[in-house]
Each structure stands twice: as structure tokens, then as C-alpha cells.
Design an enzyme around this catalytic site. Structure first.
Site, PDB file in Angstrom:
ATOM      1  N   ARG A   1       0.857  -1.175   0.000  1.00  0.00           N
ATOM      2  CA  ARG A   1       0.000   0.000   0.000  1.00  0.00           C
ATOM      3  C   ARG A   1       0.897   1.230   0.000  1.00  0.00           C
ATOM      4  NH1 ARG A   1      -3.390  -2.541  -1.712  1.00  0.00           N
ATOM      5  NH2 ARG A   1      -5.500  -2.975  -0.951  1.00  0.00           N
TER       6      ARG A   1
ATOM      7  N   GLU B   1      -1.918   8.590  -4.711  1.00  0.00           N
ATOM      8  CA  GLU B   1      -2.327   8.136  -6.054  1.00  0.00           C
ATOM      9  C   GLU B   1      -3.659   8.776  -6.421  1.00  0.00           C
ATOM     10  OE1 GLU B   1      -2.548   3.886  -6.398  1.00  0.00           O
ATOM     11  OE2 GLU B   1      -0.567   3.552  -5.534  1.00  0.00           O
TER      12      GLU B   1
ATOM     13  N   HIS C   1       0.774   0.830  -9.864  1.00  0.00           N
ATOM     14  CA  HIS C   1      -0.119   0.024  -9.016  1.00  0.00           C
ATOM     15  C   HIS C   1      -0.723  -1.138  -9.805  1.00  0.00           C
ATOM     16  CE1 HIS C   1      -2.945   0.310  -5.273  1.00  0.00           C
ATOM     17  NE2 HIS C   1      -2.724  -0.947  -5.612  1.00  0.00           N
TER      18      HIS C   1
END
Length: 378
Positions: free
Chosen positions: A209, A238, A255
Site C-alpha cells: 500500500r 495516487e 499500481h
């Protein structure tokens, strides 16, 4: 009739639930409370923040997230409102393992150091971390496993203290959930103090994360050469990532570590099966059917070192450099790069034709083996 709202980027879902429900597909980050007022269920990913603001006064009875992580779901709020929720633990563990394997081999080739004999520190040894650790050992690495919750439950055998991991690892990879508080808080786990305790020749990877690694502290450590390098697949803020940090990273991706077709299919299947059980639908055994890779047979020449040849097999299935180039070329299109991610299959979808000395290693990594390349030349 049952009504379901679903993130429109969840693959292999359209058409599956329609015989039994009205299904509304919307961009995950744009789903609002109004969209859910008369919805019985929500199928989501990480971009939908499932909290009081989204759910108050709606008819939602079940949230199914097609992801391993569930920190985007306010579970305490859901419990207080009797809203059930499910996640998809382990669904993309093979995909992240493939990503890390490609990264490790690219790093080895770039630095002209064999992985064999190097030490990998794996922080977080759940579904993903366990596969990464096992694969690293297959590649000849010494592995240090750090997982305080598991260590408390299972005892100290097989686990290493964080100080040991930081002092002895050539490469450290993070595979923890995002916990903002509590004994096992992981928010900014990789902070200034953490990075200072790493060896100056060590390398840090975060594919868990974004908030697990303090991006400002990481940038400082890279600029001041406190550590030798780093790779991020997940970022703070993000999709508005730090362009300066990206420039200082060895590998930067949007990601997508867990974005193999296999991982997505498993996440979708687990969500559909959860809905089926909750609403008594006849989809308890639903599994998407995946197409083969464009070139499912990988022929590996007999020349080069053992590690160079296994790298060839891995890169033919997935090469991290392709995703690194995509992000560096268009960092402002972070979300599009995720949403329109190219089709990728995991190791098990490929057969490798190689010399006998490589066959067992390929098999242990998860590839199918197709015999000696010498016997399969055209």
C-alpha cells in the site's frame, strides 16, 4: 429485482450477474451515495471509499471488493449498520510474486550480482509474502521473514526481528496491509528511521500500500544515497504521484503488480461467489475462462548462465521494464494505465522448453515444462 452497482473496471464480470439482477456499471472513483440508494450490493475495488458518506441511508446489504486489501472499507461503520463485506484474500498473490520475480532478476542483471547468495527481507508473510519468500529461495536467495502478528500466533521459529531484516538484507520487500493504528500499525512503516537502519547498499521494494512507505522520507534517502535504490508499484497520493520521487527510483509502476488476468479473474470469481452465497444465487462455482497467452511456449537457449536463462523465461511472461516505461512516459495518466492494463498471464499459463538443468527450477517457479529445447527446435 436485485440491484447491484459494480466498478466498471472489474474484468470478467459483465453478463455474469445480469440473469439474476439489475447491474449498473460505474467508474469506481465516481460512485456516489445517490447511485446506491436502492442498490442491494456493491462490487468494488480500492478506488471506492466505502464509508458513512457513501453508504448512509442506502439499501446496500453487502460490499464485495475484488481485492486483497480492504482498507478502503470502513469495517467498523459497516458492522454498526449490519452491512456485510467480503474481500478476496490471496487472489493476486501469484501476480505479485511474478512482478517481484521479474524485478529481482532485472535488479540482478543491472547490478551484475547474482541473486544466489543475496539476502531478501520479506516484511509481511501472508498470502503474497509467503509466495515471494518461497520463490526467492527457489532462486537461491537467503530469506528473512518478518511478520509480528504471525510470530505471536505461531512462535518465534522461522521469523526474524525487524532490526535483523534491516541490518542483513540486500533487498527488502514490503507485503503488509495498511493499518493506521494499533500494535501492528504499518502507516509509514518505512519512515526516516527505518530507512536509516537499512544498509547503504540495500534496495527497497513496496508493492503493498502506498502509505506504508513515507514517500518524502524515501525521496530523501535516495537523494542522499542512504540506500542504494528503490522500486514502487504503490504510491502516496495516487494518482497524483511524486514525479521527483519517480525520477530517483530504479523501477516505477502504476499500481499493477497484482494485475495479471489470473489475479483479476480470481478476485472477480471470489466476489461473485460471495454474492451468490449471500443472495442465494446459482453462481457458487463461477470461474471465468481465460484465453491463453499469445505465445504460450517459451523456448530458452542453452547459452548463458543459469540465472540469465531463467530470467529469459520470466521476462517472456512478464517484464517489469514494460510497465516502468509506460509510467515514465505518461505519469499523468496513472489511472488510465491501470484501467487499460495489457493482458498478462501468470507463470502457470506458459510451458518452458529448456535444458534439463533448468527444468526443475522452472517448474518450482510455477511454469509448465515442455522438455528439452533441443528436442523442440523448428
Amino acid at each position: 429485482m436485485l440491484k447491484i452497482v459494480a466498478d466498471d473496471k472489474i474484468p470478467f464480470l459483465k453478463g455474469v450477474l445480469e440473469p439474476y439482477a439489475q447491474v449498473v456499471y460505474l467508474p469506481g472513483g465516481k460512485i456516489t451515495r445517490d447511485d446506491l440508494l436502492d442498490a442491494d450490493a456493491l462490487i468494488t475495488r480500492t478506488r471506492t471509499k466505502c464509508n458513512a458518506r457513501l453508504l448512509d441511508g442506502t439499501a446496500v446489504k453487502l460490499i464485495a471488493t475484488a481485492t486483497i486489501g480492504y482498507d478502503h472499507i470502513d469495517t467498523d461503520y459497516c458492522s454498526s449498520r449490519s452491512i456485510a463485506w467480503t474481500s478476496a484474500p490471496g487472489c493476486n498473490s501469484g501476480s505479485v510474486m511474478q512482478y517481484i520475480t521479474s524485478l529481482l532478476l532485472r535488479r540482478a542483471l543491472r547490478t551484475h550480482r547474482s541473486l544466489s547468495g543475496m539476502t531478501l527481507g520479506v516484511i509481511g508473510v501472508g498470502n503474497v509474502g509467503s509466495k515471494v519468500a518461497k520463490t526467492a529461495e527457489v532462486l537461491g536467495m537467503r530469506v528473512l521473514r518478518n511478520d509480528p502478528p504471525r510470530e505471536r500466533k505461531e512462535g518465534g521459529g522461522g521469523f526474524a526481528a525487524l532490526d535483523t531484516v534491516l541490518k542483513e538484507s540486500d533487498i527488502i520487500t514490503l507485503h503488509v496491509p495498511l493499518n493506521r493504528t494499533g500494535t501492528d500499525a504499518t502507516y509509514h512503516l518505512a519512515d526516516e528511521a527505518f530507512l536509516r537502519r537499512m544498509r547503504s547498499d540495500a534496495f527497497l521494494i513496496n508493492s503493498s500500500r502506498g502509505e506504508v512507505a513515507d514517500n518524502a522520507a524515501l525521496l530523501k534517502a535516495l537523494k542522499e544515497h542512504q540506500i542504494a535504490g528503490g522500486a514502487l508499484d504503490v504510491w502516496e497520493n495516487e494518482p497524483g504521484i511524486s514525479l521527483e520521487l519517480m525520477k530517483h527510483l530504479d523501477y516505477a509502476t502504476p499500481h499493477i503488480a497484482g494485475y495479471s488476468a489470473d489475479g483479476k479473474a480470481k478476485g472477480t470469481a471470489m466476489s461473485v461467489q460471495a454474492l451468490s452465497a449471500f443472495f442465494s444465487l446459482p453462481l457458487g462455482k463461477f470461474e471465468p475462462s481465460l484465453p491463453e497467452p499469445a505465445q504460450p511456449l517459451i523456448r530458452i537457449p542453452d547459452t548463458g548462465s543459469r540465472e540469465e536463462r531463467i530470467a529469459e523465461a520470466v521476462f517472456r511472461s512478464y517484464d517489469i521494464l514494460s510497465d516502468d516505461r509506460r509510467l515514465r512516459t505518461a505519469p499523468s495518466e496513472f489511472e488510465r494505465l491501470r484501467g487499460d492494463y495489457p493482458f498478462r498471464r501468470e507463470f502457470a499459463a506458459y510451458s518452458v522448453s529448456c535444458a534439463d538443468d533448468l527444468a526443475a527450477l522452472c517448474s518450482n517457479l510455477g511454469f509448465q515444462t515442455a522438455g528439452s529445447s533441443a528436442c523442440l527446435q523448428d
